[in-house]
Design an enzyme around this catalytic site. Structure first.
Site, PDB file in Angstrom:
ATOM      1  N   ILE A  28     -29.140 -44.198  42.556  1.00  0.00           N
ATOM      2  CA  ILE A  28     -29.091 -42.753  42.799  1.00  0.00           C
ATOM      3  C   ILE A  28     -27.692 -42.332  43.229  1.00  0.00           C
ATOM      4  CG2 ILE A  28     -30.033 -40.866  44.185  1.00  0.00           C
ATOM      5  CD1 ILE A  28     -32.627 -42.540  44.401  1.00  0.00           C
ATOM      6  N   ARG A  69     -34.096 -42.038  53.634  1.00  0.00           N
ATOM      7  CA  ARG A  69     -35.261 -42.098  54.501  1.00  0.00           C
ATOM      8  C   ARG A  69     -34.884 -41.471  55.843  1.00  0.00           C
ATOM      9  NH1 ARG A  69     -37.785 -42.781  50.536  1.00  0.00           N
ATOM     10  NH2 ARG A  69     -39.280 -44.461  50.027  1.00  0.00           N
ATOM     11  N   GLU A 110     -42.826 -37.566  59.165  1.00  0.00           N
ATOM     12  CA  GLU A 110     -43.218 -36.617  58.131  1.00  0.00           C
ATOM     13  C   GLU A 110     -44.733 -36.485  58.072  1.00  0.00           C
ATOM     14  OE1 GLU A 110     -41.450 -37.933  54.468  1.00  0.00           O
ATOM     15  OE2 GLU A 110     -39.392 -37.704  55.222  1.00  0.00           O
ATOM     16  N   HIS A 134     -39.390 -33.612  51.300  1.00  0.00           N
ATOM     17  CA  HIS A 134     -39.404 -34.933  50.644  1.00  0.00           C
ATOM     18  C   HIS A 134     -39.787 -34.787  49.168  1.00  0.00           C
ATOM     19  CE1 HIS A 134     -39.767 -39.470  51.625  1.00  0.00           C
ATOM     20  NE2 HIS A 134     -39.328 -39.290  50.383  1.00  0.00           N
TER      21      HIS A 134
END
Length: 340
Positions: free
Chosen positions: A158, A245, A274, A293
């Site tokens: 990524i 994260r 979360e 998210h």
């Protein structure tokens, strides 16, 4: 007899069909809410495989409840919801879904960079509240993105996709990894006018970058990686983005740093705990852009993730080569090496 599988959430039908064709399948038929823990523990008592999400904790308790378990197919790239040593010790294969979400997540990272730098959400709220009354030279001024220095912490798949997009904005790129990435440097270096440099020391990247993007996995080494000390090293005009994260960042220390204006703004897709509620202190700050998210949340990508997870699960349970194994075990009953 067909192997037995449990799917912990309502998924796109294409993925469910793959599992159902090869396995006796039970499904927690709710797309929005995770399967309750006690329900999950009861459901896995006689299954050979589980298709899990990052909201499902796979630990020694679950393993004890699932004596027949051979494979856990996690519908995610990361697997910090899984006790990998415990799975490996029990001979249970873990699979994940790499590559599928790379480009989509990189798009979301750029949405956060641009929204935080140019105060997009703040501007929307201002208009909605009737606060836009005139134009003035310094009204709602933000930070330039074009030509700014981009610092990437964790230049894996990524991170590399984020770097490729930065070339179009004319951004010099710094990146920090455990080791240099010659392939990334060659890829970016082959583009006329592009510049990329490895930063062995994180401190050097933080002090030089105008935009800092965090894309590291959650490990014991990265947990709490960003705290008051790291934020103090950043420029007072810098933008901080976390799409990895939540626990990588000490959230309370980030909030205090944002109040002091270093970093100047932040864009966050992940959080320590979360989901967060409407009373979360981050929401009281004007210089923060938050998303729930959704790094991989497009129809095409989430469908593909589910299909890959289903394919991994079925392959492991039917003695076929598993496309995306995480650990090396022999799947019980199939006499087959799970790979690495």
């Amino acid at each position: 007899m067909k192997p037995r599988a449990y799917i912990t959430r309502r998924l796109p039908q294409a993925a469910i069909d793959i599992v159902s064709a090869a396995c006796e399948t039970t499904l927690w038929d709710d797309e929005a809410n995770p399967v309750p823990r006690e329900t999950l523990l009861r459901a896995v008592a006689d299954v050979d495989g589980i298709l899990t999400l990052l909201t499902d904790r796979v630990d020694t308790e679950l393993l004890a409840a699932a004596p027949r378990l051979k494979v856990v197919a996690n519908m995610a790239v990361g697997y910090d919801n899984v006790d990998l040593p415990a799975l490996t010790a029990r001979g249970v294969l873990l699979t994940n879904t790499p590559d599928v979400l790379t480009e989509t997540t990189a798009d979301l990272v750029w949405a956060l960079i641009l929204a935080a730098s140019r105060r997009v959400v703040e501007g929307h709220r201002l208009i909605a509240a009737g606060g836009w009354t005139t134009w003035s030279p310094m009204f709602m001024v933000g930070q330039d993105v074009h030509g700014a220095t981009l610092g990437i912490v964790g230049a894996g798949r990524i991170g590399s996709a984020v770097a490729r997009r930065a070339v179009g904005f004319g951004m010099p790129i710094l990146y920090h990894n455990r080791r240099p990435s010659p392939s990334l440097e060659a890829q970016i270096g082959a583009i006329p006018g592009a510049a990329i440099r490895y930063a062995p020391a994180l401190d050097d990247l933080l002090s030089a970058a105008d935009v800092v993007v965090v894309l590291v996995p959650l490990t014991p080494e990265t947990r709490g990686m960003f705290g008051a000390r790291e934020f103090a090293l950043m420029k007072p005009t810098s933008v901080f983005v976390n799409a990895s994260r939540g626990p990588v960042v000490c959230e309370a220390e980030l909030i205090e740093a944002l109040k002091r204006g270093r970093p100047w703004a932040a864009g966050l897709d992940v959080f320590e705990h979360e989901p967060i509620g409407a009373d979360h202190p981050l929401l009281a700050l004007p210089n923060v852009v938050l998303t729930p998210h959704i790094g991989s949340a497009t129809v095409a990508t989430r469908t593909r993730m589910a299909v890959v997870a289903a394919t991994n699960l079925v392959a492991a349970l039917t003695g076929q080569p598993v496309p995306n194994p995480v650990n090396r075990v022999e799947v019980k009953g199939e006499g087959r090496d799970g790979g690495t």
